[in-house]
Design a protein around this motif. Structure first.
Motif, PDB file in Angstrom:
ATOM      1  N   LYS A 100       1.044  -0.898  -0.330  1.00  0.00           N
ATOM      2  CA  LYS A 100       0.379   0.171  -0.071  1.00  0.00           C
ATOM      3  C   LYS A 100       0.729   1.485  -0.001  1.00  0.00           C
ATOM      4  O   LYS A 100       0.018   2.362  -0.806  1.00  0.00           O
ATOM      5  CB  LYS A 100      -0.936   0.262   1.066  1.00  0.00           C
ATOM      6  N   ALA A 101       2.152   1.138   1.191  1.00  0.00           N
ATOM      7  CA  ALA A 101       2.767   2.071   0.767  1.00  0.00           C
ATOM      8  C   ALA A 101       3.622   2.510  -0.669  1.00  0.00           C
ATOM      9  O   ALA A 101       3.711   3.779  -1.100  1.00  0.00           O
ATOM     10  CB  ALA A 101       4.075   2.209   1.751  1.00  0.00           C
ATOM     11  N   HIS A 104       1.298   4.302  -2.726  1.00  0.00           N
ATOM     12  CA  HIS A 104       0.797   5.364  -2.711  1.00  0.00           C
ATOM     13  C   HIS A 104       1.538   6.494  -2.399  1.00  0.00           C
ATOM     14  O   HIS A 104       1.651   7.951  -3.285  1.00  0.00           O
ATOM     15  CB  HIS A 104       0.607   5.506  -1.025  1.00  0.00           C
ATOM     16  N   LEU A 105       3.466   6.043  -2.479  1.00  0.00           N
ATOM     17  CA  LEU A 105       4.338   6.760  -3.547  1.00  0.00           C
ATOM     18  C   LEU A 105       4.464   6.621  -4.771  1.00  0.00           C
ATOM     19  O   LEU A 105       4.058   8.037  -4.947  1.00  0.00           O
ATOM     20  CB  LEU A 105       5.777   6.343  -2.365  1.00  0.00           C
ATOM     21  N   LEU A 108       2.502   9.395  -5.646  1.00  0.00           N
ATOM     22  CA  LEU A 108       2.626  10.825  -5.992  1.00  0.00           C
ATOM     23  C   LEU A 108       3.665  11.063  -6.896  1.00  0.00           C
ATOM     24  O   LEU A 108       4.282  12.521  -6.382  1.00  0.00           O
ATOM     25  CB  LEU A 108       3.062  10.947  -3.785  1.00  0.00           C
ATOM     26  N   LYS A 110       6.585   9.291  -6.758  1.00  0.00           N
ATOM     27  CA  LYS A 110       7.866   9.011  -5.797  1.00  0.00           C
ATOM     28  C   LYS A 110       7.836   7.270  -6.661  1.00  0.00           C
ATOM     29  O   LYS A 110       6.935   6.277  -5.781  1.00  0.00           O
ATOM     30  CB  LYS A 110       8.008   9.084  -4.923  1.00  0.00           C
ATOM     31  N   PHE A 112      10.892   5.123  -5.000  1.00  0.00           N
ATOM     32  CA  PHE A 112      11.419   4.839  -4.008  1.00  0.00           C
ATOM     33  C   PHE A 112      11.974   3.322  -4.307  1.00  0.00           C
ATOM     34  O   PHE A 112      11.147   1.789  -4.661  1.00  0.00           O
ATOM     35  CB  PHE A 112      10.848   4.900  -2.838  1.00  0.00           C
ATOM     36  N   LYS A 116      13.908   2.539   0.864  1.00  0.00           N
ATOM     37  CA  LYS A 116      13.822   4.158   0.879  1.00  0.00           C
ATOM     38  C   LYS A 116      12.289   3.734   1.722  1.00  0.00           C
ATOM     39  O   LYS A 116      12.289   4.540   2.560  1.00  0.00           O
ATOM     40  CB  LYS A 116      14.060   5.019   0.029  1.00  0.00           C
ATOM     41  N   TRP A 120      11.536   5.939   4.793  1.00  0.00           N
ATOM     42  CA  TRP A 120       9.905   6.543   4.625  1.00  0.00           C
ATOM     43  C   TRP A 120       8.839   5.463   5.792  1.00  0.00           C
ATOM     44  O   TRP A 120       8.314   6.739   6.727  1.00  0.00           O
ATOM     45  CB  TRP A 120       9.297   6.808   3.266  1.00  0.00           C
ATOM     46  N   LEU A 121       8.734   5.167   5.746  1.00  0.00           N
ATOM     47  CA  LEU A 121       7.776   4.115   6.657  1.00  0.00           C
ATOM     48  C   LEU A 121       7.847   3.797   8.472  1.00  0.00           C
ATOM     49  O   LEU A 121       7.520   4.508   8.961  1.00  0.00           O
ATOM     50  CB  LEU A 121       7.526   2.831   6.531  1.00  0.00           C
TER      51      LEU A 121
ATOM     52  N   PHE B  10      -3.476   3.062  10.305  1.00  0.00           N
ATOM     53  CA  PHE B  10      -2.225   2.642   8.935  1.00  0.00           C
ATOM     54  C   PHE B  10      -2.563   3.823   7.711  1.00  0.00           C
ATOM     55  O   PHE B  10      -2.225   4.644   7.093  1.00  0.00           O
ATOM     56  CB  PHE B  10      -1.582   1.045   8.242  1.00  0.00           C
ATOM     57  N   LEU B  14      -1.554   7.147   6.275  1.00  0.00           N
ATOM     58  CA  LEU B  14      -1.489   7.491   4.988  1.00  0.00           C
ATOM     59  C   LEU B  14      -1.639   8.848   4.155  1.00  0.00           C
ATOM     60  O   LEU B  14      -0.993   9.427   3.249  1.00  0.00           O
ATOM     61  CB  LEU B  14      -1.227   5.814   3.993  1.00  0.00           C
ATOM     62  N   ASP B  18       1.231  13.820   1.621  1.00  0.00           N
ATOM     63  CA  ASP B  18       0.780  14.055   0.536  1.00  0.00           C
ATOM     64  C   ASP B  18       2.297  14.164  -0.077  1.00  0.00           C
ATOM     65  O   ASP B  18       3.191  14.150   0.792  1.00  0.00           O
ATOM     66  CB  ASP B  18      -0.037  15.218   0.559  1.00  0.00           C
ATOM     67  N   ALA B  19       2.382  14.795  -1.233  1.00  0.00           N
ATOM     68  CA  ALA B  19       3.475  15.084  -1.581  1.00  0.00           C
ATOM     69  C   ALA B  19       4.229  16.276  -1.260  1.00  0.00           C
ATOM     70  O   ALA B  19       5.751  15.515  -1.172  1.00  0.00           O
ATOM     71  CB  ALA B  19       2.813  15.327  -2.851  1.00  0.00           C
ATOM     72  N   VAL B  22       5.966  14.042   1.603  1.00  0.00           N
ATOM     73  CA  VAL B  22       7.076  13.082   0.928  1.00  0.00           C
ATOM     74  C   VAL B  22       8.538  14.258   0.651  1.00  0.00           C
ATOM     75  O   VAL B  22       9.383  13.535   0.725  1.00  0.00           O
ATOM     76  CB  VAL B  22       6.234  12.400   0.203  1.00  0.00           C
ATOM     77  N   TRP B  25       9.622  15.057   3.700  1.00  0.00           N
ATOM     78  CA  TRP B  25      11.041  13.805   4.074  1.00  0.00           C
ATOM     79  C   TRP B  25      11.944  13.942   3.053  1.00  0.00           C
ATOM     80  O   TRP B  25      13.205  13.038   3.888  1.00  0.00           O
ATOM     81  CB  TRP B  25      10.241  12.358   4.320  1.00  0.00           C
ATOM     82  N   GLU B  26      12.176  13.345   1.888  1.00  0.00           N
ATOM     83  CA  GLU B  26      13.019  12.951   1.174  1.00  0.00           C
ATOM     84  C   GLU B  26      14.283  14.016   2.026  1.00  0.00           C
ATOM     85  O   GLU B  26      15.626  13.550   2.025  1.00  0.00           O
ATOM     86  CB  GLU B  26      12.789  13.765  -0.216  1.00  0.00           C
ATOM     87  N   ASP B  29      16.024  13.100   4.854  1.00  0.00           N
ATOM     88  CA  ASP B  29      16.407  11.760   4.633  1.00  0.00           C
ATOM     89  C   ASP B  29      18.130  12.402   3.759  1.00  0.00           C
ATOM     90  O   ASP B  29      18.845  11.579   3.903  1.00  0.00           O
ATOM     91  CB  ASP B  29      16.127  10.516   3.426  1.00  0.00           C
ATOM     92  N   ARG B  32      20.327  12.936   6.042  1.00  0.00           N
ATOM     93  CA  ARG B  32      20.769  11.987   7.205  1.00  0.00           C
ATOM     94  C   ARG B  32      21.519  11.069   6.651  1.00  0.00           C
ATOM     95  O   ARG B  32      22.975  10.670   7.042  1.00  0.00           O
ATOM     96  CB  ARG B  32      19.593  11.975   7.599  1.00  0.00           C
TER      97      ARG B  32
END
Lengths: 182, 78
Positions: A100-101, A104-105, A108, A110, A112, A116, A120-121, B10, B14, B18-19, B22, B25-26, B29, B32
């Motif tokens: 599902k993740a 979803h990505l 959008l 993405k 990954f 990654k 992210w999770l 979850f 989720l 949203d975009a 994300v 976060w990128e 990341d 990091r």
């Protein structure tokens, strides 16, 4: 069997954490794993069997200055760990969540890598919905150049190599040195 | 663990991701990973700067003879 102990009324799994041997002092907490080995996201990684913690030390932690490794032991709160190894519900929950993740990505824009997605999770999902850890496994194969046997009847590799990642120190207890300077 | 409840949690979470979140976060990341590589000695500082754009340079064909033949240009390699 997985070893379990109670800690202040909470059921905990015994975990083993391998690190390079330190000449001076010992760790008071596990070291957070952020690099390529953090395959279930950034967190504190443990083996549920001492055997695999020793193999990890032999394979990965003898390259440092001392050429030795230590194994630490700790109690990991089990209540909010996704058990994707021994629980049918846990396995499908974890699997469906990953899929599902990824969908979803992708929606959008993405695309990954799996590593990654896990990072992210761990950051954006598990720790936000009070999932404190994940128990997962892979299947090790007999290494060619080491005197180590995972299966007596190749190619049936029946032995799971089980790891737990914990996302927060507060759910890890009684962390202490277990095997020193191996 | 109540996996049914965990699945609801979850799905609800989720929907919030949203975009923009994300992408934020990128960036976090990436920073990091870079810091971790520097700490562990896998990268040198010179590799941490943003890559330069590729320049479109035309090399005179008379200078290419040795290289085209497979010779190693040790002066360049050094």
């Amino acid at each position: 069997m997985i070893q379990r102990e109670n800690y202040k009324g909470k059921v905990c799994i015994v975990g083993y954490h391998t690190q390079e041997f330190r000449e001076v002092g010992e760790l008071s907490d596990p070291i957070i794993c952020k690099g390529d080995d953090a395959w279930l996201g950034v967190g504190y990684y443990f083996w549920v069997e001492e055997e695999f913690s020793i193999y990890w030390g032999e394979d990965k932690k003898r390259g440092g200055k001392s050429g030795c490794y230590d194994v630490y032991k700790a109690l990991l709160e089990e209540d909010r760990i996704i058990n994707a190894v021994f629980s049918e519900e846990g396995y499908y929950y974890f699997r469906d969540s990953i899929e599902k993740a990824i969908r979803h990505l992708k929606s959008l824009g993405k695309d990954f890598s799996l590593e990654k997605v896990h990072r992210w999770l761990a950051d954006e999902m598990w720790t936000q919905i009070n999932i404190q850890g994940i128990m997962y496994d892979d299947i090790p194969k007999n290494p060619k150049y080491k005197n180590r046997v995972y299966s007596e009847i190749e190619p049936l590799y029946y032995k799971k190599r089980i790891q737990i990642v914990m996302f927060d120190l507060k759910n890890i207890h009684t962390f202490a040195l277990h095997l020193e300077e191996q | 663990m109540d996996y049914k409840k965990a699945f609801e949690d979850f799905n609800n979470r989720l929907k919030e991701l949203d975009a923009a979140s994300v992408e934020a976060w990128e960036r976090y990341d990436e920073e990091r990973l870079l810091q971790d590589s520097l700490r562990s000695g896998h990268l040198t500082q010179s590799l941490t700067v943003k890559p330069l754009p590729i320049l479109n340079i035309t090399v005179d064909s008379s200078l290419m003879t040795g290289l085209a033949g497979g010779e190693t240009n040790y002066a360049m390699a050094a």
